[in-house]
Scaffold this motif. Sequence first.
Motif, PDB file in Angstrom:
ATOM      1  N   GLY A  10      13.781 -11.121  51.013  1.00  0.00           N
ATOM      2  CA  GLY A  10      14.904 -10.401  51.612  1.00  0.00           C
ATOM      3  C   GLY A  10      14.436  -8.976  51.981  1.00  0.00           C
ATOM      4  N   HIS A  47      12.232  -8.791  54.950  1.00  0.00           N
ATOM      5  CA  HIS A  47      12.840  -9.002  56.240  1.00  0.00           C
ATOM      6  C   HIS A  47      13.581  -7.451  56.518  1.00  0.00           C
ATOM      7  N   GLU A  88      19.549 -12.893  51.492  1.00  0.00           N
ATOM      8  CA  GLU A  88      18.363 -13.175  50.592  1.00  0.00           C
ATOM      9  C   GLU A  88      18.731 -12.379  49.418  1.00  0.00           C
ATOM     10  N   SER A 122      19.881 -11.864  57.361  1.00  0.00           N
ATOM     11  CA  SER A 122      19.569 -12.715  56.537  1.00  0.00           C
ATOM     12  C   SER A 122      18.833 -11.942  55.265  1.00  0.00           C
ATOM     13  N   LEU A 154      13.485 -15.115  46.554  1.00  0.00           N
ATOM     14  CA  LEU A 154      14.452 -14.524  47.518  1.00  0.00           C
ATOM     15  C   LEU A 154      14.387 -12.953  47.670  1.00  0.00           C
ATOM     16  N   ALA A 209      22.207 -20.971  48.014  1.00  0.00           N
ATOM     17  CA  ALA A 209      20.836 -20.761  48.276  1.00  0.00           C
ATOM     18  C   ALA A 209      20.317 -21.896  49.125  1.00  0.00           C
TER      19      ALA A 209
END
Length: 132
Positions: A19, A22, A52, A48, A15, A72
């Motif tokens: 993240g 992103h 994350e 998002s 994650l 999650a």
Amino acid sequence: MPRTDRSSLLLAGLLAGAGALHLAAPKPFDATIPRALPGNPRTWTYASGAVELALAAGIALPLTRRPAARAAAAFFVGVFPANVQMAFDWRDRPAPLRTAALARLPLQVPLVMWARGVAARAGEARGEARGE
């Protein structure tokens, strides 16, 4: 390191990596945002990524692991429409890209199950499953 911790930290790492990606390279993710969502796709991409990162931090900490892992699992279900959008949009791309987009669809199932398993094991580790 106990299996619970290892699995939790791997999920947190996945994650955190997603993240960070992103936030650092948002353009490819913008294209996966369903057009039906209001606002700018970049805002959704950044949001998002931030979610994350927050989930990763929550899963990494034993005190917040169970609720963060449950969140999650819900997040993985919630981003499924973006994966469907990507598969649809990439239907005319070269075969390797099209295959990658389609492969993301069933990947959500093991991610949801993994997060649910982390949540369940975290609850057991804290005695919550036994009502303590």
